[in-house]
Design an enzyme around this catalytic site. Structure first.
Site, mmCIF file in Angstrom:
data_model
loop_
_atom_site.group_PDB
_atom_site.id
_atom_site.type_symbol
_atom_site.label_atom_id
_atom_site.label_comp_id
_atom_site.label_asym_id
_atom_site.label_seq_id
_atom_site.Cartn_x
_atom_site.Cartn_y
_atom_site.Cartn_z
ATOM 1 N N GLN A 1 -7.897 -1.775 3.294
ATOM 2 C CA GLN A 1 -6.801 -1.011 2.679
ATOM 3 C C GLN A 1 -7.301 -0.207 1.469
ATOM 4 O O GLN A 1 -6.674 0.756 1.056
ATOM 5 C CB GLN A 1 -5.690 -1.991 2.259
ATOM 6 C CG GLN A 1 -4.476 -1.340 1.649
ATOM 7 C CD GLN A 1 -3.288 -2.292 1.598
ATOM 8 O OE1 GLN A 1 -2.649 -2.563 2.609
ATOM 9 N NE2 GLN A 1 -2.997 -2.825 0.435
ATOM 10 N N LYS B 1 -8.370 4.193 1.318
ATOM 11 C CA LYS B 1 -7.638 5.461 1.205
ATOM 12 C C LYS B 1 -7.686 6.076 -0.197
ATOM 13 O O LYS B 1 -7.900 7.285 -0.351
ATOM 14 C CB LYS B 1 -6.184 5.255 1.647
ATOM 15 C CG LYS B 1 -6.057 5.118 3.165
ATOM 16 C CD LYS B 1 -4.721 4.610 3.623
ATOM 17 C CE LYS B 1 -4.576 3.120 3.577
ATOM 18 N NZ LYS B 1 -5.547 2.366 4.408
ATOM 19 N N GLU C 1 -17.272 21.380 -17.944
ATOM 20 C CA GLU C 1 -17.662 20.015 -18.344
ATOM 21 C C GLU C 1 -16.898 18.982 -17.523
ATOM 22 O O GLU C 1 -17.432 17.942 -17.144
ATOM 23 C CB GLU C 1 -17.397 19.801 -19.831
ATOM 24 C CG GLU C 1 -18.266 20.667 -20.717
ATOM 25 C CD GLU C 1 -17.733 20.684 -22.148
ATOM 26 O OE1 GLU C 1 -18.145 19.812 -22.913
ATOM 27 O OE2 GLU C 1 -16.917 21.550 -22.485
ATOM 28 N N SER D 1 -10.815 24.280 -30.051
ATOM 29 C CA SER D 1 -10.981 23.018 -30.765
ATOM 30 C C SER D 1 -9.814 22.853 -31.725
ATOM 31 O O SER D 1 -9.361 23.820 -32.333
ATOM 32 C CB SER D 1 -12.299 23.028 -31.535
ATOM 33 O OG SER D 1 -12.256 22.071 -32.589
ATOM 34 N N ASN E 1 -3.304 -2.246 12.558
ATOM 35 C CA ASN E 1 -4.745 -2.042 12.409
ATOM 36 C C ASN E 1 -5.220 -0.775 13.127
ATOM 37 O O ASN E 1 -5.967 0.030 12.563
ATOM 38 C CB ASN E 1 -5.515 -3.259 12.929
ATOM 39 C CG ASN E 1 -5.169 -4.515 12.150
ATOM 40 O OD1 ASN E 1 -4.467 -4.445 11.148
ATOM 41 N ND2 ASN E 1 -5.647 -5.665 12.607
ATOM 42 N N LYS F 1 -14.180 27.808 -32.151
ATOM 43 C CA LYS F 1 -14.696 27.282 -30.892
ATOM 44 C C LYS F 1 -14.014 27.861 -29.662
ATOM 45 O O LYS F 1 -12.820 28.080 -29.628
ATOM 46 C CB LYS F 1 -14.550 25.756 -30.842
ATOM 47 C CG LYS F 1 -15.460 25.003 -31.777
ATOM 48 C CD LYS F 1 -16.950 25.189 -31.492
ATOM 49 C CE LYS F 1 -17.409 24.426 -30.264
ATOM 50 N NZ LYS F 1 -17.401 22.965 -30.495
ATOM 51 N N ASN G 1 -14.523 26.599 -25.863
ATOM 52 C CA ASN G 1 -15.284 25.574 -25.148
ATOM 53 C C ASN G 1 -15.193 25.710 -23.631
ATOM 54 O O ASN G 1 -14.140 26.074 -23.096
ATOM 55 C CB ASN G 1 -14.776 24.183 -25.560
ATOM 56 C CG ASN G 1 -15.091 23.857 -27.006
ATOM 57 O OD1 ASN G 1 -16.098 24.328 -27.531
ATOM 58 N ND2 ASN G 1 -14.232 23.086 -27.642
ATOM 59 N N TYR H 1 -10.736 -6.311 11.500
ATOM 60 C CA TYR H 1 -9.925 -5.816 10.392
ATOM 61 C C TYR H 1 -9.888 -6.858 9.282
ATOM 62 O O TYR H 1 -9.659 -8.047 9.533
ATOM 63 C CB TYR H 1 -8.486 -5.475 10.831
ATOM 64 C CG TYR H 1 -7.663 -4.977 9.651
ATOM 65 C CD1 TYR H 1 -7.684 -3.637 9.281
ATOM 66 C CD2 TYR H 1 -6.915 -5.868 8.870
ATOM 67 C CE1 TYR H 1 -6.991 -3.188 8.165
ATOM 68 C CE2 TYR H 1 -6.210 -5.425 7.749
ATOM 69 C CZ TYR H 1 -6.256 -4.088 7.404
ATOM 70 O OH TYR H 1 -5.580 -3.639 6.303
ATOM 71 N N THR I 1 -38.038 27.049 -14.989
ATOM 72 C CA THR I 1 -38.397 25.731 -14.450
ATOM 73 C C THR I 1 -38.568 24.845 -15.681
ATOM 74 O O THR I 1 -38.980 25.337 -16.738
ATOM 75 C CB THR I 1 -39.720 25.759 -13.643
ATOM 76 O OG1 THR I 1 -40.782 26.151 -14.500
ATOM 77 C CG2 THR I 1 -39.643 26.723 -12.461
ATOM 78 N N HIS I 2 -38.251 23.590 -15.546
ATOM 79 C CA HIS I 2 -38.282 22.655 -16.696
ATOM 80 C C HIS I 2 -37.434 23.187 -17.861
ATOM 81 O O HIS I 2 -37.694 22.855 -19.008
ATOM 82 C CB HIS I 2 -39.716 22.428 -17.199
ATOM 83 C CG HIS I 2 -40.693 22.105 -16.116
ATOM 84 N ND1 HIS I 2 -41.021 20.828 -15.745
ATOM 85 C CD2 HIS I 2 -41.408 22.918 -15.294
ATOM 86 C CE1 HIS I 2 -41.905 20.859 -14.762
ATOM 87 N NE2 HIS I 2 -42.150 22.105 -14.461
ATOM 88 N N SER J 1 0.829 -1.207 0.000
ATOM 89 C CA SER J 1 0.000 0.000 0.000
ATOM 90 C C SER J 1 0.863 1.256 0.000
ATOM 91 O O SER J 1 0.343 2.369 -0.001
ATOM 92 C CB SER J 1 -0.951 0.000 1.201
ATOM 93 O OG SER J 1 -0.232 -0.204 2.400
HETATM 94 N N1 ARG Z 1 -1.810 -1.171 4.719
HETATM 95 C C1 ARG Z 1 -2.795 -1.634 5.648
HETATM 96 C C2 ARG Z 1 -4.097 -0.847 5.441
HETATM 97 O O1 ARG Z 1 -4.021 0.165 4.810
HETATM 98 C C3 ARG Z 1 -2.321 -1.414 7.030
HETATM 99 C C4 ARG Z 1 -2.905 -2.367 8.002
HETATM 100 C C5 ARG Z 1 -2.383 -3.716 7.774
HETATM 101 N N2 ARG Z 1 -2.885 -4.634 8.730
HETATM 102 C C6 ARG Z 1 -2.780 -5.953 8.560
HETATM 103 N N3 ARG Z 1 -3.303 -6.668 9.464
HETATM 104 N N4 ARG Z 1 -2.186 -6.447 7.536
HETATM 105 O O2 ARG Z 1 -5.145 -1.227 5.868
#
Ligand code: ARG
Length: 456
Positions: free
Chosen positions: A321, A324, A289, A276, A109, A282, A284, A316, A154-155, A22
């Site tokens: 993971q 994020k 958008e 464009s 965790n 153009k 734009n 957990y 409206t509409h 990660s």
């Molecule tokens: N990279 C993990 C996460 O973002 C960290 C926690 C990992 N925990 C584990 N028991 N492997 O969730």
């Protein structure tokens, strides 16, 4: 190196490593990870796990890591499984084997949940600030246009005349609600998972109340099983982000529409429009958008995380993971869009004559009915008479204000003062109740908006 290799004799497969790691995205939590670890070291000192000297060494090392991160001199290794591993590895390089004491009683965790919450506590105000930037632009423009007339729809059909200020402010309040939601969310983010261990709690005498204060949280999470798996705050954030996106998208859609030559109400500055490759004429509205288009993605990020969370066995699971990336993406998307929209609105040219030219006298048919009501005619009857006048005018191929007095009198209880109804500015001024489009009413609205902004 992983933090868990002791139990293993073989190495993780290379592709499996790529799936597992990660670090590419959680390095963004580096500063928070260090802060969390400094607080944890304090907890371990209090609990008697670390001596004063060990604690001092660990904190010195962590502070150096924080400095390296801030100066961009921290080197991540490909073998760092995640940000937690990277920081601990570096701490070992700096202070030796004492670094190995830092993870006592802690799990990644509770650590990652803490880091992520810290990040959100840091980031919510930045997003709120970006929203305020756009709101300020809307207010500044509105102040200049409390008497600028435009058609209200409206509409998407011409409905009643309004002021440009009123329209601009109609985009202010949804953003205010977005900020209220983001601000309110803070309280649910500020619940501390640290000290909950892997799932069952920590076996050392950690004072979680002190940890809570040290990290600027409001309270320790009351249940360790819940604490390590609760990602409600991330889902809530993504909802707030998606709805904010929806508001920006609605504004953008109207900007796209109103900058077409068919409407011609606004013209974008060169700095905020694109051309464009084929059609030389153009200009734009790509940026609006994109704001509209990216909102589709924002909605998907929320749906994605909810689907990830659905049906996870307690506590957990590595699925978590996946929390994020969507949150970072939503944050980055919005903090990118918001100042661009503000800049585009600030610099656009407004064409008041185009807007007032789009107000035809039929848009005052409601005022015509109100005119009869003021003369004692029940509203339903008045509505029918006004409707009839629109039909008569259409049949004759003239606009409403071109009907003769005789024609008016044949339709209903109209008198020669009926022609005064067709002044759109007068129509607007009559809508003077709180929240209405009259210049006075909108000025009060703007004053209120400024007060609300300055309170934050
Ligand atoms: N990279 C993990 C996460 O973002 C960290 C926690 C990992 N925990 C584990 N028991 N492997 O969730």
């Amino acid at each position: 190196m992983t933090l868990w290799s002791g139990r293993f004799s073989g190495k993780l497969d290379a592709a499996a490593w790529l799936l597992n790691t990660s670090l590419p995205f959680d390095q963004r939590l580096a500063a928070q990870d260090v802060r969390g670890s400094i607080a944890w070291a304090g907890g371990l000192l209090q609990a008697g796990v670390l001596s004063q000297a060990e604690h001092a060494a660990i904190v010195t090392g962590l502070n150096q890591i924080a400095a390296e991160l801030a100066q961009n001199t921290f080197t991540f290794h490909e073998s760092d499984e995640d940000i937690h591993t990277a920081v601990e590895r570096r701490l070992g390089e700096l202070i030796g084997s004492t670094a190995g004491k830092l993870h006592t009683g802690r799990s990644r965790n509770d650590q990652v949940a803490t880091d992520f919450r810290l990040w959100m506590l840091d980031s919510l105000p930045l997003l709120v600030q970006a929203v305020t930037g756009l709101q300020s632009t809307l207010v500044a423009l509105a102040e200049q246009h409390t008497e600028t007339l435009m058609p209200g729809y409206t509409h998407l059909q011409r409905a009643q005349p309004i002021t440009l200020a009123h329209w601009l402010m109609s985009h202010f309040w949804p953003l205010q609600r977005d900020k209220d939601r983001l601000t309110d969310l803070r309280d649910r983010v500020a619940v501390l998972p640290l000290g909950c261990g892997a799932l069952a709690g920590t076996a050392f005498e950690i004072d979680r109340e002190t940890l809570t204060m040290a990290l600027g949280f409001d309270a320790p999470a009351p249940n360790s099983l819940d604490a390590v798996s609760d990602r409600d705050f991330a889902a809530e954030f993504l909802f707030c982000a998606a709805l904010l996106g929806v508001h920006l998208s609605k504004l953008s859609e109207q900007m796209v529409l109103f900058t077409t030559p068919e409407f011609g109400f606004f013209e974008l500055a060169d700095a905020y429009s694109t051309g464009s490759s084929l059609m030389p004429q153009k200009k734009n509205p790509d940026l609006f958008e994109l704001a509209r288009g990216k909102t589709g993605t924002l909605i998907g990020l929320l749906t994605g995380l909810l689907a990830t969370l659905k049906g996870l066995p307690s506590t957990y699971d590595k699925d978590l993971q996946e929390d994020k990336v969507p949150v970072f993406q939503a944050f980055d998307t919005l903090t990118l869009i918001l100042p661009v929209l503000a800049g585009a609105l600030e610099t656009m040219t407004i064409h008041p004559q185009k807007m007032s030219a789009a107000i035809d006298s039929a848009m005052l048919a409601t005022d015509l009915a109100d005119y009869l009501v003021r003369k004692g005619v029940p509203f339903r009857e008045a509505h029918a008479a006004a409707g009839k006048s629109v039909r008569v005018a259409a049949e004759k191929g003239v606009s409403l204000d071109e009907l003769s007095l005789n024609e008016w009198q044949a339709i209903g209880r109209f008198e020669s003062d009926v022609y005064q109804v067709f002044d759109p500015l007068e129509s607007i001024k009559r809508r003077n109740a709180t929240g209405g489009t009259s210049p006075d009413s909108v000025k009060k609205q703007i004053a209120k908006a400024k007060e609300v902004i300055s309170h934050q």
